[in-house]
Design an enzyme around this catalytic site. Structure first.
Site, PDB file in Angstrom:
ATOM      1  N   LEU A   1      10.736 -19.700  -5.365  1.00 44.28           N
ATOM      2  CA  LEU A   1       9.675 -18.983  -4.985  1.00 44.28           C
ATOM      3  C   LEU A   1       8.254 -19.281  -5.252  1.00 44.28           C
ATOM      4  O   LEU A   1       8.159 -19.317  -6.478  1.00 44.28           O
ATOM      5  CB  LEU A   1      10.070 -17.590  -4.984  1.00 44.28           C
TER       6      LEU A   1
ATOM      7  N   ASP B   1       0.874  -0.932   0.112  1.00 45.79           N
ATOM      8  CA  ASP B   1       0.028  -0.113   0.042  1.00 45.79           C
ATOM      9  C   ASP B   1       0.945   1.264  -0.085  1.00 45.79           C
ATOM     10  O   ASP B   1       1.975   0.967   0.500  1.00 45.79           O
ATOM     11  CB  ASP B   1      -1.006   0.025   1.243  1.00 45.79           C
TER      12      ASP B   1
ATOM     13  N   HIS C   1       1.941   3.261  -8.900  1.00 44.92           N
ATOM     14  CA  HIS C   1       1.677   1.727  -9.568  1.00 44.92           C
ATOM     15  C   HIS C   1       2.649   1.068 -10.296  1.00 44.92           C
ATOM     16  O   HIS C   1       3.021   0.166  -9.760  1.00 44.92           O
ATOM     17  CB  HIS C   1       0.247   1.699  -9.864  1.00 44.92           C
TER      18      HIS C   1
END
Ligand code: IPE
Ligand code: IPE
Ligand code: MG
Length: 239
Positions: free
Chosen positions: A127, A16, A33
């Site tokens: 991952l 955020d 973004h």
């Protein structure tokens, strides 16, 4: 970093603060973004370097559709590009990508790119990178309840036999282990409808740092703080 530290196996992140980060620089929210997406690529590598096995990140919530049309479409465009470039990145880094959330709400071409990415990376053993897209905990739980209720209605499931494990399995996260550590950047201290079932015993770490400025050293700091916690799971600490 101290090599005696316990590394959380599964880290969940609410990334955020992109919009405020951009605003501070006199730039449009989308600039934040774009910087945030770039940062995410780096954090995946850092997480794996540090020994994290599962990373679940919140990219778009079921509530984020309420943003302006312009911001939503800029995000969709960013996701389109991100899914495409991630195919190569996943291959280069042996990274398995999966998605939680209701992706049927996205445009068909974006759904297709998401499926391609997930499918092309499903056998990688590095991952496990899980993307929450059009994700909301309440929506996820509602969909799981519907699935179980349908089986009860057709007689293939006895309501009395519904267990916590069965509910966990019916969620989008399936048999993934629950997160050990939740990180929220950007200064807010709330869950915003993220993984409410899965976070029942997770340690929470909140930082003021906006997502585009959250780097490896900050992740290390979160892991250090996690090591100072005294996890109990309802029991008492063994002396
Ligand atoms: C998080 O950053 C990214 C998404 C929700 C897509 P925000 O866009 O929420 O940034 P702030 O919180 O307004 O600064
Ligand atoms: C949560 O951030 C969702 C994502 C990071 C994708 P928001 O910025 O949408 O959350 P609220 O509105 O501040 O709770
Ligand atoms: Mg926000």
């Amino acid at each position: 970093m101290d090599d005696k530290l316990i590394i959380p196996k599964h880290v969940a992140i609410i990334l955020d603060g992109n919009g405020r980060w951009a605003k501070k620089r006199g730039m449009p929210r989308n600039y934040g973004h774009i910087a945030g997406a770039k940062n995410l690529e780096q954090i995946c590598e850092d997480a794996w370097d540090l020994g994290i096995k599962y990373l679940t990140v919140y990219l778009f919530s079921t509530e984020n559709w309420k943003r302006s049309k312009a911001e939503v479409s800029a995000l969709m465009e960013l996701f389109r590009r991100y899914m495409k470039t991630s195919i190569k990145r996943a291959a280069d880094n042996n990274m398995k990508v999966s998605v939680i959330g209701e992706i049927s709400a996205f445009a068909p071409d974006l759904q297709e790119s998401i499926r391609k990415l997930v499918d092309s990376s499903k056998d990688y053993t590095g991952l496990h990178f899980q993307l929450a897209m059009n994700y909301g905990s309440r929506d996820e739980i509602t969909r799981a309840v519907r699935k179980l209720a349908a089986r009860c209605a057709d007689g293939s499931l006895d309501p009395e036999s519904i267990s916590e494990e069965m509910i966990s399995q019916s969620l989008d996260t399936g048999d993934l282990p629950d997160p050990d550590l939740l990180i929220r950047t950007g200064g807010e201290q709330r869950l915003s409808n993220y993984l409410m079932w899965q976070l029942a015993y997770t340690e929470f770490y909140f930082t003021e740092i906006p997502w585009p400025d959250f780097h490896k050293k900050d992740l290390e700091m979160a892991i250090e703080k996690f090591n100072n916690r005294d996890r109990r799971f309802g029991g008492v600490k063994e002396e």
